[in-house]
Design an enzyme around this catalytic site. Structure first.
Site, PDB file in Angstrom:
ATOM      1  N   HIS A 124       3.888  -9.800  -7.421  1.00 21.11           N
ATOM      2  CA  HIS A 124       3.832  -9.016  -8.653  1.00 21.11           C
ATOM      3  C   HIS A 124       4.003  -9.928  -9.869  1.00 21.11           C
ATOM      4  CE1 HIS A 124       5.936  -5.899 -11.405  1.00 21.11           C
ATOM      5  NE2 HIS A 124       4.651  -5.882 -11.625  1.00 21.11           N
ATOM      6  N   GLU A 137       0.856 -11.776 -10.578  1.00 17.12           N
ATOM      7  CA  GLU A 137      -0.102 -10.896 -11.263  1.00 17.12           C
ATOM      8  C   GLU A 137       0.127 -10.925 -12.775  1.00 17.12           C
ATOM      9  OE1 GLU A 137       0.279  -6.841 -12.908  1.00 17.12           O
ATOM     10  OE2 GLU A 137       0.524  -6.552 -10.756  1.00 17.12           O
ATOM     11  N   HIS A 138       1.391 -10.878 -13.215  1.00 19.14           N
ATOM     12  CA  HIS A 138       1.709 -10.973 -14.643  1.00 19.14           C
ATOM     13  C   HIS A 138       1.251 -12.311 -15.221  1.00 19.14           C
ATOM     14  CE1 HIS A 138       4.788  -7.681 -15.667  1.00 19.14           C
ATOM     15  NE2 HIS A 138       4.328  -7.371 -14.458  1.00 19.14           N
ATOM     16  N   GLU A 191      10.192  -4.072 -16.593  1.00 15.27           N
ATOM     17  CA  GLU A 191       9.417  -3.105 -15.821  1.00 15.27           C
ATOM     18  C   GLU A 191      10.275  -2.493 -14.713  1.00 15.27           C
ATOM     19  OE1 GLU A 191       5.346  -2.920 -13.096  1.00 15.27           O
ATOM     20  OE2 GLU A 191       5.825  -4.723 -14.242  1.00 15.27           O
TER      21      GLU A 191
END
Length: 864
Positions: A138, A141-142, A219
């Site tokens: 994740h 991905e950022h 997040e």
């Protein structure tokens, strides 16, 4: 309903609905959707090898031809497919490619598009995170958005898209990570070049790595009070500790910074390793939609994406049992943040991906999630134990799947959990006794063939994001059809799956705030309180030997499946725009015959106004209860219609109610007459009233735990609207909402109405006038004909005007969330076409610099 679940880790900008005063319409956390989801919406993504040989290509005629050898600098494909099956009304052109580096590509040419789009999926997600770095997939991905060797500026990609009328997003799934963007058509080439570099030479700068961890943490903190995230992580926490299913995919500052730092782990170095190991062309799929021809799109893609390295990655296989044996025949109790009540029966199954053409899971999902007469839901509603029920299956890659039945419980249902489970196993026993039925499968196939034949044109970005997921599962030539056309009858597979749904292999998950005394353990990442207990052997034996239940049965044939799919003759006086074809003091009818989409579908919307609907908080609640009870009493009847592509949508408005009937026009009049019967002869069941009243009160209370941005927009609208009732005022007024008051309100509401109607689609003017006459007949039997509403009784809601120099500050606190929200509002003036265009343009120009300062560089915010 039958569903598939999706739980993804999303990054980048998000868009939120502005309809925030109707907070009492909040749905359950378990959101339903049609079975025919592409894999983009499935929790697990599957790899399926292409059926064609790697050294052949299908030519224009559909024959198989060897491609001519080319010089190295000419950039090659090793597979080209021009015979991808599409819907007969689909005007787009498609081509499938496999590049020399193994990248699978779907090209979509649409010369009339006003938006171009692209998406790329790499078949690796957070189930492949290193054990010592939860959330790394994740986090990567950022990081891909923050600069590449060719385009090193951190906000270069987002700036280019913003200045080109576009935007982007990405999501991390358990087994896939997906990136996508949209852009103005003439800017596609530049956007693709920047996009391709994500997968060729990302920078992962040290400074950006440090800062972006804060965004990931923000997040995660946003999700901490979210029950869907909390509940899902308890499932994972109870899995085998050495099974990839147990991983914490989101990541936070502790897992990506503090703990690695204490162990001298260089997170940036691990990012580079992860990208180098997994980001390989042979497990990627790319879809591009543009106005260019297929040949031009192919040239564009080959030039930009052929240099993605093929590392010949072998996809991992996962052990078939994510849970140890002692975790089955178990009840898990979970304390939610909101006042929720639900029961989930979960079975671990085999991976069914290879059987997509026969879809045994869809057959059982259809029956177990049915809402018509004789269904599980019908029986549980009659007993007063349940409001909603959903069933569905999800797969994982080369390993396992889950079949789940989710029951939304009433207060009384909480006291009858074992009885509810028994009824579900009684239904399963009935299915085994009856055996698989070919006519049920054929009916399901027929409905899906009609859906595919007349499917609506997808928005470009939706099209490419769905396609890249499907490309990971299905052969390239079936990528458009496979999610719809399951037509192989395999009763043996249905029976085999049915044999896996047995009491000794189930896991029960019970969610409710009343289980506090039973929840003595805590999940580590979200701190969710839970408790796990074995189900006693006598209860298991009772479920295993349950008798048949006379109140549950297979559904009857669906009478709403359309038979007439022909287009109506075009009126000689067809108009370019909607026109008024009937106008009286009680009814105004607008009509426009479709001459653009040319599908056997129509939409009729009725706006029924009565000033009593929003007179005060009490009447607002009575209006809401009236609509809820209407939908509830029609539910069994409507379910077959919805399955057959004909939907009724009913909503409250400040002026009254609005209902729409949309879908295939063949049976719309039948449904309209049924709805009118219930509206103008309104009767309700008192027990269902009590259940829905309590559910509505809970929804009002649960708004307190919504995200800060939702509260911010809610309060902004509440302050600016001339006449709006706050949640607290509605909650107080619920004390006076009784069965008799709702019945009386409904009588008064429907006895003095003004109705405005719009009919659009495969409907001639004569047919529209017939529809109008049916509605007018009902209205003329009320007091509306004697004393119609006056124009000044139907004034629209207004907004307070802010004068020059006015400046106001409103602050409030939310005890459920660590994150905060700030909203800044500038009032421009009355809406006009020009002002709307200009304001949208200003928003487009401002969005990227705001995002860059507040999110990318500041890293103190997640959503901007």
């Amino acid at each position: 309903m039958f569903i598939r679940h999706a739980l993804v880790l999303c990054c980048r900008q998000q868009q939120y609905s502005r309809s925030i005063l109707n907070v009492h319409n909040t749905k359950s956390i378990w959101q339903s959707s049609s079975f025919l989801l592409t894999c983009a919406e499935s929790n697990f993504i599957i790899q399926r090898k292409m059926s064609a040989s790697s050294n052949t290509a299908v030519g224009e005629s559909g024959g198989v031809n060897k491609l001519p050898l080319k010089k190295p600098q000419e950039l090659e494909t090793i597979l080209r497919l021009n015979d991808i099956t599409k819907s007969e009304q689909d005007t787009r052109d498609y081509r499938g490619l496999q590049l020399e580096n193994g990248l699978k590509v779907l090209l979509i040419s649409d010369p009339k598009t006003d938006v171009s789009a692209a998406a790329l999926a790499v078949q690796v997600g957070h189930m492949s995170d290193p054990d010592n770095l939860p959330g790394l997939a994740h986090f990567l991905e950022h990081m891909l958005f923050l600069g590449t060797e060719k385009y090193p500026h951190e906000n270069g990609y987002t700036t280019y898209l913003s200045q080109s009328g576009g935007g982007s997003n990405a999501a991390t799934y358990p087994l896939m990570t997906k990136y996508h963007f949209h852009v103005a058509p003439d800017k596609l080439d530049g956007a693709l070049d920047r996009f391709a570099q994500f997968f060729i030479a990302p920078l992962f700068t040290a400074s950006a790595t440090e800062r972006e961890i804060n965004a990931v943490n923000s997040e995660h903190e946003k999700n901490i009070p979210s029950d869907i995230w909390r509940i899902k992580q308890v499932h994972k926490h109870l899995a085998k500790p050495d099974h990839p299913y147990c991983k914490f995919g989101s990541g936070n500052k502790a897992t990506l910074h503090d703990i690695p730092k204490s162990k001298n782990i260089d997170v940036r170095e691990e990012l580079l390793k992860f990208h180098k190991k997994w980001y390989s062309a042979n497990i990627m799929s790319l879809a591009v939609l543009g106005k260019e021809s297929l040949n031009e799109l192919e040239e564009m893609v080959i030039e930009k994406f052929s240099t993605i390295e093929n590392k010949n990655v072998e996809l991992p296989t996962f052990p078939p049992e994510p849970f140890s044996e002692d975790k089955y025949a178990q009840k898990v109790y979970i304390i939610p943040i909101k006042d929720l009540r639900s029961l989930t029966i979960s079975f671990t199954t085999a991976d069914l991906t290879a059987f997509y053409k026969s879809a045994p899971d869809s057959y059982l999902s259809h029956l177990l999630g049915h809402e018509g007469k004789g269904s599980i839901l019908s029986e549980l509603r009659n007993l007063g134990w349940c409001n909603d029920l959903m069933a569905g299956h999800q797969n994982t890659l080369n390993g396992f799947g889950f079949f789940e039945i989710v029951v939304d419980l009433t207060q009384e249902g909480m006291e009858h959990v074992d009885d509810i489970v028994n009824i579900i196993f009684q239904y399963l026993t009935m299915l085994r006794k009856e055996g698989p039925k070919k006519w049920i499968f054929d009916e399901y196939v027929n409905i899906n063939e009609i859906r595919f034949r007349f499917k609506d044109k997808e928005q470009p970005e939706n099209m490419v994001t769905h396609a890249v997921s499907a490309m990971q599962i299905y052969p390239l030539e079936e990528v458009l059809t496979a999610p719809y056309l399951s037509n192989e009858w395999r009763p043996d597979l249905i029976t085999k799956l049915l044999d896996e749904l047995v009491p000794e292999k189930c896991r029960l998950v019970l969610i409710g705030q009343s289980y506090t005394a039973l929840c003595n353990e805590s999940e580590p990442y979200y701190k969710t309180k839970y408790g796990a207990y074995k189900i006693d052997s006598d209860t298991i034996k009772r479920w295993q030997s349950c008798e048949l239940n006379d109140n549950v049965a297979l559904p009857l044939p669906n009478d709403f499946i359309p038979k007439n799919l022909e287009l109506a003759p075009v009126d000689a006086d067809i108009t370019k725009h909607p026109s008024i074809i009937k106008d009286t003091p009680i009814l105004r009818v607008w009509h426009k015959q479709d001459d653009h989409f040319l599908k056997p579908k129509a939409c009729m919307t009725f706006d029924m106004s009565n000033p009593i609907a929003y007179l005060d908080p009490l009447n607002c609640n009575l209006n809401q209860m009236m609509v809820s009870l209407l939908k509830d009493q029609l539910n069994e009847y409507l379910y077959d219609a919805a399955l057959a592509g004909l939907k009724l949508i009913v909503n409250t408005k400040s002026t009254g109610i609005e209902f729409s009937i949309r879908g295939y026009n063949d049976k719309q009049l039948v449904l309209l007459e049924k709805v009118l019967d219930h509206l103008f002869d309104f009767k309700i069941d008192e027990k269902r009233f009590d259940i829905l009243r309590e559910e509505f009160i809970r929804s009002l209370k649960n708004f307190r735990a919504e995200q800060p941005y939702q509260h911010s927009m809610y309060y902004m609208a509440l302050i600016l609207t001339e006449n709006a009732w706050a949640n607290g005022e509605l909650l107080d007024a619920m004390e006076l909402v009784t069965y008799d008051r709702v019945v009386n309100f409904a009588r008064d509401f429907f006895h003095r109405l003004h109705t405005e109607c719009f009919i659009y689609g495969n409907v001639t003017k004569a047919q529209a006038l017939d529809i109008a006459a049916r509605v007018n007949k009902r209205l003329e039997a009320t007091n509306s004909i004697v004393l119609p509403l006056l124009a000044r009784q139907m004034l629209k809601k207004r907004e307070y005007k802010l004068c020059n120099g006015d400046s106001y500050l409103f602050e409030t606190q939310n005890k459920y969330h660590k994150n905060s929200c700030a909203q800044l509002y500038f009032q421009y003036g009355p809406q006009t076409d020009r002002s709307n265009i200009m304001l949208n343009l200003i928003a487009q120009v401002l969005s990227e610099p705001c995002y860059d300062v507040l999110r990318t560089k500041g890293c103190t915010n997640y959503a901007v």
